[in-house]
Design an enzyme around this catalytic site. Sequence first.
Site, PDB file in Angstrom:
ATOM      1  N   TYR A 236       0.809  -1.221   0.000  1.00 53.69           N
ATOM      2  CA  TYR A 236       0.000   0.000   0.000  1.00 53.69           C
ATOM      3  C   TYR A 236       0.842   1.270   0.000  1.00 53.69           C
ATOM      4  O   TYR A 236       0.468   2.288  -0.569  1.00 53.69           O
ATOM      5  CB  TYR A 236      -0.889   0.033   1.250  1.00 53.69           C
ATOM      6  CG  TYR A 236      -2.133  -0.802   1.150  1.00 53.69           C
ATOM      7  CD1 TYR A 236      -3.168  -0.448   0.300  1.00 53.69           C
ATOM      8  CD2 TYR A 236      -2.293  -1.943   1.922  1.00 53.69           C
ATOM      9  CE1 TYR A 236      -4.319  -1.204   0.211  1.00 53.69           C
ATOM     10  CE2 TYR A 236      -3.441  -2.709   1.846  1.00 53.69           C
ATOM     11  CZ  TYR A 236      -4.459  -2.332   0.983  1.00 53.69           C
ATOM     12  OH  TYR A 236      -5.594  -3.083   0.895  1.00 53.69           O
ATOM     13  N   THR A 267      -1.756  -5.658  -7.559  1.00 52.54           N
ATOM     14  CA  THR A 267      -1.771  -4.626  -6.528  1.00 52.54           C
ATOM     15  C   THR A 267      -2.510  -5.160  -5.314  1.00 52.54           C
ATOM     16  O   THR A 267      -3.259  -6.141  -5.400  1.00 52.54           O
ATOM     17  CB  THR A 267      -2.497  -3.359  -7.001  1.00 52.54           C
ATOM     18  OG1 THR A 267      -3.911  -3.633  -7.099  1.00 52.54           O
ATOM     19  CG2 THR A 267      -1.981  -2.888  -8.344  1.00 52.54           C
ATOM     20  N   ASP A 268      -2.309  -4.512  -4.189  1.00 52.83           N
ATOM     21  CA  ASP A 268      -3.198  -4.750  -3.060  1.00 52.83           C
ATOM     22  C   ASP A 268      -4.499  -3.996  -3.343  1.00 52.83           C
ATOM     23  O   ASP A 268      -4.575  -3.177  -4.274  1.00 52.83           O
ATOM     24  CB  ASP A 268      -2.556  -4.288  -1.754  1.00 52.83           C
ATOM     25  CG  ASP A 268      -3.062  -5.071  -0.547  1.00 52.83           C
ATOM     26  OD1 ASP A 268      -4.203  -5.584  -0.602  1.00 52.83           O
ATOM     27  OD2 ASP A 268      -2.328  -5.186   0.444  1.00 52.83           O
ATOM     28  N   TRP A 269      -5.507  -4.237  -2.561  1.00 52.16           N
ATOM     29  CA  TRP A 269      -6.837  -3.693  -2.827  1.00 52.16           C
ATOM     30  C   TRP A 269      -6.853  -2.179  -2.590  1.00 52.16           C
ATOM     31  O   TRP A 269      -6.524  -1.705  -1.508  1.00 52.16           O
ATOM     32  CB  TRP A 269      -7.850  -4.392  -1.932  1.00 52.16           C
ATOM     33  CG  TRP A 269      -8.412  -5.671  -2.510  1.00 52.16           C
ATOM     34  CD1 TRP A 269      -9.737  -5.947  -2.739  1.00 52.16           C
ATOM     35  CD2 TRP A 269      -7.705  -6.845  -2.958  1.00 52.16           C
ATOM     36  NE1 TRP A 269      -9.881  -7.214  -3.289  1.00 52.16           N
ATOM     37  CE2 TRP A 269      -8.656  -7.783  -3.436  1.00 52.16           C
ATOM     38  CE3 TRP A 269      -6.353  -7.180  -3.014  1.00 52.16           C
ATOM     39  CZ2 TRP A 269      -8.298  -9.024  -3.947  1.00 52.16           C
ATOM     40  CZ3 TRP A 269      -5.988  -8.422  -3.523  1.00 52.16           C
ATOM     41  CH2 TRP A 269      -6.953  -9.326  -3.981  1.00 52.16           C
ATOM     42  N   SER A 271      -4.907   0.358  -3.884  1.00 51.01           N
ATOM     43  CA  SER A 271      -3.573   0.813  -3.472  1.00 51.01           C
ATOM     44  C   SER A 271      -2.855   1.608  -4.553  1.00 51.01           C
ATOM     45  O   SER A 271      -1.721   2.037  -4.326  1.00 51.01           O
ATOM     46  CB  SER A 271      -2.712  -0.390  -3.082  1.00 51.01           C
ATOM     47  OG  SER A 271      -2.462  -1.221  -4.189  1.00 51.01           O
TER      48      SER A 271
END
Length: 724
Positions: A236, A267-269, A271
Amino acid sequence: MKNLISIVICSLIIMSCSETKKEITTIKEETVIPFTPPVSRKIAYAKADEILAQLSIEEKIELIGGHNLFFVKGLEKFNIPQLYLSDATQGVHIRKALSGQLEKSTAFPCPILLASTWNPELTQQYANAIGEECRAGDIAVLLGPGMNIYRVSKNGRNFEYFGEDPYLASRLIENYVVGMQNTGTVATLKHFLANNHEFHRRTSNVIIDERTMHEIYIPAFKAGIDAGAMAVMASYNKVNGEWAGQSKYLISDVLKGELDFKGLVMTDWWSVWDPIKTINSGTDLEMPGEANEGFAEYGDVYVRSNAKKLLDEGKVTEQAINKMAKNVISLSIAMGLDKRSVKDESYLSKFSEHEKIALNTAKEGIVLLKNENVLPISKNKKILITGDYVEEIARGGGSAEVEGYNNVSMLDALKKEFNNITYSKNPTDEEITKNDVVIISIGTIDHEGWDKEFELTPETNTKIVNITSQNPNTIVVVNSGSGIEMTPWNQKVAGIINAWYVGQNGNTALAEIISGKTNPSGKLPISIEKQFSDSPGANYIPDINEKYTGVLINGKMTYPKEDSDMNYPQVDVEYKEGVLVGYRWYETKNIKPLYAFGFGLSYSSFEFSDLKLSTTNLIDDNNLNVTFNVKNTSNIEGAEVAQLYIQDIKSSIIRPIKELKGFKKVLLKGGETIQIEMELTAKDFSFYNVETKSWEIEKGDFNILIGNASDNIILQQKISYSKK
């Protein structure tokens, strides 16, 4: 006749000595066999190219962003399935709002407890069991293992990770990856890179130098990649001014370039915030691909909804989109998912085996920190138990939370193990004094999205001190995902057991350790400081307006909108300590921690001896073989973790006092001796040279250090290194 008798006696003596020598078994530090996908990457890429040639640009774009929060779109006409992505490292997180979920999943002990086992083989079993449950639940991709280095004890996600040392984390992560992917489930290395705290993680800008990045924060990722990991998740936070998931330097130059990662990068959620940068960074998949209510106010910043317009405007190329879609498609082909189903319900029959692995993990990972002749406790002693997490199981929260089944509370486990247990939430003076032993259970509930306090509440500390003053046979059981402050009562209590988060049946292991049925063998994968001001990252939380610094409510740090508040000011978090993380920091700065990295007590006693090196003059890239003996000097079977550290005696740059470069956990019967063999390579003596962008060794002297904790070196020998 006398000569004959003499010959017989000599022969018997020689045979006896020979037999004694044979009893010393040599055990080597294992190397992991990397995972090989069912279909080679070359073939998978070729098939993906064939499919891409038949897709419209709109179909390609649909592949490079997530759908319905946790899914990746498939291509039915090409037999490419929709992929379900599930959390997390310590077991399958069941998302109750979604249909078709597993009815149950095993709550394994948390990963930092797994790291406390110092057991790569058990780590592989642990991951294999979770992978099997993924297959049973139609889960194609596990969003783990997490491997961010333990930099500060306040980090709310430390319980999901593998401790402070890059070498220990690397050896465990590579085994986790192989164990997971051998089941056919994709492992996802996360969070790349330098996501070492949760305090407003989305608006934190980590300032980190290149050497620190390579020596401390990259090695576990490299180990996972070398072990065959098929996916990586970006973090993030910003790294040196750019959000990780849209950083071309981190994704293309470091991850795909230097580390040669060939798999899927996601990607992270929520981010990434610039679709142009994301598409051009080398990232392949943006998750979840669309806004939800909490992020709608920040506008349309998503790849899927912007890619066609950006392509038409010439701001991105179709080639960049093709690269992203190709890696999404090739993942399924390489794992054989175009030929087989993700779901395999036959694994539902293996849950009882998984429970055994969870229990064994707790038995090996619970750490005995202090024992002033109070443990083990005989079954007939009168025991009072008080405190928190006695009737409920302590566990970490957030995406990693796993509720489990057949859950065993601490109280139930102790009642099963002992004959005379009394539980009182607020015991009277009479209850405290009339019992032989008092067990106080304390802890924290750590959570994704915010950091916790290092200090316990004044009420908790006062309770421990008061009880100990009335009953000297007081044992504290700590349930937490990282180190906590123990200084106010550490010297007063008779025993301390660091239980971490033990999972659904780990309290059975705890009760058996207390009774002596199980001999503790866990070793700390972290250093526990005396006070947080001793920590290398002590000042990482800024002194900003109270609106943003948060308040502690019922043990939980509460912020406005928690970490999803993108209006929170960007905070630069400078890793000023450089490579001096954990024990590297405490030893170099001459700060004594409360409990050192690698420390953990046993009911057995051990002796180290006979250190031998294959050479004392190491030249060029030759390897060094190290052997030494470990003996169980007690009559109790027990396991010891032998630890090998290297010390550069004189260096032109700052190097730690010592660095872990080898370890081996061995189980020894009473009186048994085992020889351990370890091999060191040139890389083990090296540091990362930022000028040459390479690993280098300086000629000079090094110490080979052997011990059972970072602060307890027992054997030592000097070698010299030179070049031809």
